[in-house]
Design a protein around this motif. Structure first.
Motif, PDB file in Angstrom:
ATOM      1  N   UNK A   1       0.777  -1.230   0.000  1.00  0.00           N
ATOM      2  CA  UNK A   1       0.000   0.000   0.000  1.00  0.00           C
ATOM      3  C   UNK A   1       0.808   1.279   0.000  1.00  0.00           C
ATOM      4  N   UNK A   2       2.137   1.192  -0.157  1.00  0.00           N
ATOM      5  CA  UNK A   2       2.984   2.389  -0.143  1.00  0.00           C
ATOM      6  C   UNK A   2       3.796   2.470  -1.427  1.00  0.00           C
ATOM      7  N   UNK A   3       3.190   3.042  -2.453  1.00  0.00           N
ATOM      8  CA  UNK A   3       3.886   3.229  -3.727  1.00  0.00           C
ATOM      9  C   UNK A   3       4.754   4.475  -3.648  1.00  0.00           C
ATOM     10  N   UNK A   4       5.840   4.471  -4.405  1.00  0.00           N
ATOM     11  CA  UNK A   4       6.746   5.617  -4.466  1.00  0.00           C
ATOM     12  C   UNK A   4       7.059   5.918  -5.919  1.00  0.00           C
ATOM     13  N   UNK A   5       7.410   7.161  -6.181  1.00  0.00           N
ATOM     14  CA  UNK A   5       7.674   7.590  -7.556  1.00  0.00           C
ATOM     15  C   UNK A   5       8.800   8.606  -7.564  1.00  0.00           C
ATOM     16  N   UNK A   6       9.662   8.484  -8.565  1.00  0.00           N
ATOM     17  CA  UNK A   6      10.680   9.513  -8.801  1.00  0.00           C
ATOM     18  C   UNK A   6      10.743   9.777 -10.295  1.00  0.00           C
TER      19      UNK A   6
ATOM     20  N   UNK B   1       2.198  18.747  -9.801  1.00  0.00           N
ATOM     21  CA  UNK B   1       2.361  17.332 -10.131  1.00  0.00           C
ATOM     22  C   UNK B   1       2.203  16.445  -8.901  1.00  0.00           C
ATOM     23  N   UNK B   2       2.670  16.921  -7.764  1.00  0.00           N
ATOM     24  CA  UNK B   2       2.483  16.149  -6.531  1.00  0.00           C
ATOM     25  C   UNK B   2       1.004  15.997  -6.204  1.00  0.00           C
TER      26      UNK B   2
ATOM     27  N   UNK C   1      -3.611   8.987  -8.558  1.00  0.00           N
ATOM     28  CA  UNK C   1      -2.947   7.688  -8.442  1.00  0.00           C
ATOM     29  C   UNK C   1      -2.707   7.260  -6.995  1.00  0.00           C
ATOM     30  N   UNK C   2      -2.979   8.119  -6.040  1.00  0.00           N
ATOM     31  CA  UNK C   2      -2.779   7.765  -4.640  1.00  0.00           C
ATOM     32  C   UNK C   2      -1.323   7.673  -4.235  1.00  0.00           C
ATOM     33  N   UNK C   3      -0.419   8.286  -5.003  1.00  0.00           N
ATOM     34  CA  UNK C   3       1.012   8.249  -4.698  1.00  0.00           C
ATOM     35  C   UNK C   3       1.404   9.549  -4.007  1.00  0.00           C
ATOM     36  N   UNK C   4       1.806   9.457  -2.759  1.00  0.00           N
ATOM     37  CA  UNK C   4       2.206  10.654  -2.011  1.00  0.00           C
ATOM     38  C   UNK C   4       3.693  10.630  -1.643  1.00  0.00           C
TER      39      UNK C   4
END
Length: 347
Positions: free
Chosen positions: A270-275, A293-294, A301-304
């Protein structure tokens, strides 16, 4: 557990910005602690129920010469192990990040889920062998004992499944324990039917057939756990997210002109990450773009947990190069993955 490839990235969550507009962290902050609904007490109750009944079932299975009961007991052993692993993983995951473990020990639960899946698959192989052997040379089976024990097992598994359902099933470790017990419940139903058939017709091969049904359920659950945990260990994007679609969505936000080095991975359940490295038009506001964008990533997308390196595009990039060419930006001399640009996108 890495996914950041830029020297400009800072530790996410500091809230700091540099002169290039590099931003870190989602607008709503991060919540990396264990979900308060993951109640260890419910898991401990389920563990007590399963452990007690398992000891009784092994004894009765040997007395009744029932492979179905013994296979159910073996499955319950993996249930107990999965709960113990989930409890350990929850405790480890709650520890704060320190030293070389910059994410803490949050992937302990993924290790737990993978161990659960592998034990199910290995146990399924052994039980399948024993079941086939007993189909060819069936021993006498006490159908009455099998039926009564299986009915009691159904009650115990329903109670254990209810206890675990009260815990945090968004955790892959807890979900793994829940899947173990749910499969065991179906297995006991099959064993009860086999016991009834043996008792009423004398068809002792029904015991081995019930075992093969259990094997199918174990393979299905084990494969699912290994597949999901494997995706996380291999740094794959979450199954519900298409990185190309995310890149196109980001580059479609003006004044963004290009997005490359886009990485999406899962830290733990449940903890996605993005760079990503984001280039904007020369007159664009890097700080405003990063914030926009954040918010977009969090809302759609639920990505924080994000690390966005935002820079102004170099003038030569506006006129030189084709879609799909690696960027000439010295920050990313060796870009990873597709380059998303305004207009036709390279994939």
């Amino acid at each position: 557990m890495t996914g950041h490839d830029h020297a400009h990235d800072r530790h996410e969550g500091q809230g700091g910005h540099d002169g290039h507009g590099h931003g870190h962290g989602g607008p709503g902050g991060h919540s990396h602690g264990v979900d308060p609904n993951a109640d260890r007490r419910w898991l401990a109750i389920a563990l007590g129920l399963i452990g007690t009944f398992m000891a009784v079932e092994v004894t009765i299975g040997v007395m009744a010469h029932s492979l179905a009961l013994i296979s159910d007991a073996a499955h319950m052993l993996t249930d107990a192990v999965s709960i113990v692993l989930a409890l350990i993983a929850m405790r480890l995951a709650a520890r704060p990040a320190r030293g070389g473990f910059t994410y803490g020990l949050k992937r302990a639960e993924i290790l737990s889920a993978q161990a659960n899946g592998l034990t199910l698959l290995l146990l399924a192989v052994w039980l399948a062998y024993e079941a086939v052997r007993r189909l060819l040379d069936p021993p006498p089976v006490a159908g009455g004992l099998v039926l009564v024990t299986a009915l009691a097992g159904i009650v115990v598994n329903v109670a254990a499944a209810w206890c675990i359902s009260r815990a945090n099933r968004s955790s892959l470790a807890v979900e793994g324990a829940y899947q173990h017990i749910l499969n065991d419940l179906f297995a006991f139903i099959g064993t009860a039917v086999a016991g009834l058939i043996v008792l009423t017709t004398g068809f002792v091969q029904a015991d081995a057939i019930a075992t093969l049904v259990v094997v199918v359920l174990m393979v299905r659950a084990g494969y699912g756990l290994v597949r999901e945990s494997g995706r996380i260990f291999l740094e794959a994007a979450p199954a519900h997210m298409d990185p190309d679609a995310v890149g196109d969505r980001l580059v479609g936000h003006p004044p963004v002109t290009e997005v490359h080095d886009l990485h999406i991975w899962t830290i733990t359940s449940g903890q996605a990450a993005l760079s990503a490295h984001v280039l904007v038009e020369p007159e664009g506001d890097c700080h405003a773009v990063r914030r926009d964008l954040e918010r977009l990533l969090a809302k759609e997308y639920g990505v924080t947990h994000t690390t966005l390196q935002v820079d102004h595009v170099q003038e030569e990039l506006l006129s030189v190069g084709r879609a799909g060419d690696p960027p000439a930006d010295p920050h990313c001399a060796d870009a990873h993955g597709p380059v998303h640009r305004e207009g036709p996108h390279a994939h």
